[in-house]
Scaffold this motif. Structure first.
Motif, short mmCIF file in Angstrom:
data_model
loop_
_atom_site.label_atom_id
_atom_site.label_comp_id
_atom_site.label_asym_id
_atom_site.label_seq_id
_atom_site.Cartn_x
_atom_site.Cartn_y
_atom_site.Cartn_z
N ARG A 142 -56.52 12.36 -74.90
CA ARG A 142 -55.18 12.87 -75.11
C ARG A 142 -54.17 11.72 -75.27
O ARG A 142 -54.44 10.59 -74.90
N LYS A 179 -51.51 10.61 -69.90
CA LYS A 179 -51.95 11.33 -71.09
C LYS A 179 -51.49 12.78 -71.01
O LYS A 179 -51.47 13.38 -69.94
N ASP A 234 -50.87 16.58 -73.71
CA ASP A 234 -51.16 17.27 -74.98
C ASP A 234 -49.90 17.32 -75.84
O ASP A 234 -49.25 18.35 -76.00
#
Length: 392
Positions: free
Chosen positions: A90, A175, A177
């Motif tokens: 991600r 990280k 999305d």
């Protein structure tokens, strides 16, 4: 996309099957052995096999495959797993690349971390040391190209980290999305009498079609700058190439390996088959105006296929940085379960036979965009191209 159901587990049977197919694919299709003449591939594969069979997690298994492929020193060879990329790949919402030896933020979705910010350390590790430790897993034709892709291989980095910034500050990242950034289709921008056409990728045929359409809106004598910076390739834009060539041009000289079951049974090495650079004649109605291409170290693959003929025949002036230095047709293998591999099956050279892989296309006018330029919103590469256009 849902993660593959086998999650973090890789059976010994599956590992062995993947290893066998990897070896077979490399031996039969890899066309770049001259670049790794010092590599003892048998020994490298034995080390890979030990590591892959003993790997305690799916990530460790994937890293073993990536370490093997990276030893081929080829930007068009690699090993991939969907699950690892979904779980560990991600985005941090930014991109880093080295500019004149300093790692700078080139893309940022964090208002507090503007482009041009120089990063000296990650989790108290100097960037040079971090790159050295990750380099064995980065399949690239040169160290320079490997550094440019480090932050695209986010599974090689922890899920959360702290950037140590120039000047002593820090910035914590995790990280997430992030929604994908939309890449606009090519369209003409005007700088006075000069048309500028940014083309950020050739992955989607719509980008080439939009670029060709944009060129055709111009007067045939109009000065044109095509900005390829950041274009990592896709499908070679032969239609756009032809639309801009007002003189004969050549494409790559290339070599592939050819073998048969009978040759292998006799223990004979594959035969090297060479294809001389073909000559193409210009099409009627091709754009005739002065042309400049802007390039940098992230320009690769199909974008280099596009740029090289202009360098070879002098049709355009190239301004910026040396390109990535990796092209050629990879042979893809679906290994099931979310795994796949690809092997560089064609080695390309300049039409005169000069080495291209790991070297790249050198600009006619070298200009670097530095971290300070990014911070200030300056673009000395484009400014130099405009100067070229104004020269008599």
């Amino acid at each position: 996309m849902a993660a593959p159901t086998d999650g973090d587990m890789v059976s010994i049977r599956q590992r062995a099957a993947i290893a066998a197919r990897l070896r077979s694919t490399i031996e039969q299709s890899f066309a770049h052995w001259e670049a790794v003449s010092e590599l003892d591939f048998d020994a490298a594969f034995e080390r890979y096999l030990d590591e892959a069979l003993a790997a305690p997690t799916r990530l460790a298994f994937v890293l073993a495959g990536q370490r093997l492929m990276a030893q081929l020193r080829n930007g068009h060879s690699g090993f991939h797993d969907d699950w690892v990329m979904q779980r560990h790949g991600r985005s941090f919402g930014l991109m880093l690349r080295p500019l004149a030896g300093r790692w700078a933020v080139t893309i940022s979705r964090h208002a507090e971390l503007p482009v041009g910010t120089v990063v000296e350390r990650i989790d108290d590790m100097p960037m040079a040391e971090l790159f050295t430790r990750r380099r064995p897993f980065l399949a690239a034709s040169s160290d320079r190209a490997a550094a440019d892709i480090l932050f695209y291989r986010r599974h090689l980095l922890p899920d959360a980290l702290t950037l140590g910034l120039e000047g002593g500050g820090t910035f914590a990242l995790a990280k997430a999305d992030w929604p994908a950034l939309e890449t606009p289709l090519p369209s003409i921008e005007h700088r006075g009498r000069v048309a500028v056409l940014p083309i950020r990728n050739f992955d989607d045929p719509r980008f080439e079609a939009a670029a060709v359409a944009a060129v055709r809106t111009l007067d045939g004598e109009a000065p044109l700058i095509i900005d390829l910076r950041g274009n990592g390739g896709g499908n070679t834009p032969l239609g756009l190439l032809a639309a801009l060539m007002d003189r004969p041009y050549r494409r790559w000289r290339s070599t592939v390996l050819s073998t048969t079951t009978l040759r292998r049974a006799h223990g004979e090495r594959p035969e090297v088959v060479a294809y001389e650079a073909p000559r193409h004649e210009p099409l009627p109605g091709a754009h005739r105006g002065p042309l400049v291409l802007l390039v940098d170290g992230t320009v690769g693959s199909a974008a280099e296929d596009f740029a090289m003929p202009f360098k070879d025949n002098g049709r355009a002036v190239l301004v910026g940085e040396t390109t990535a230095g990796s092209s050629g047709q990879p042979h893809y293998v679906d290994l099931d379960g979310g795994y796949r591999a690809w092997v560089g099956a064609k080695r390309e050279a300049f039409p005169d036979g000069a080495t291209f892989e790991g070297v790249g296309i050198r600009p006619d006018l070298p200009v670097e965009r530095l971290a300070a330029d990014l911070r200030a919103g300056r673009d000395p590469v484009l400014a130099s191209a405009l100067d070229v256009m104004s020269s008599p």
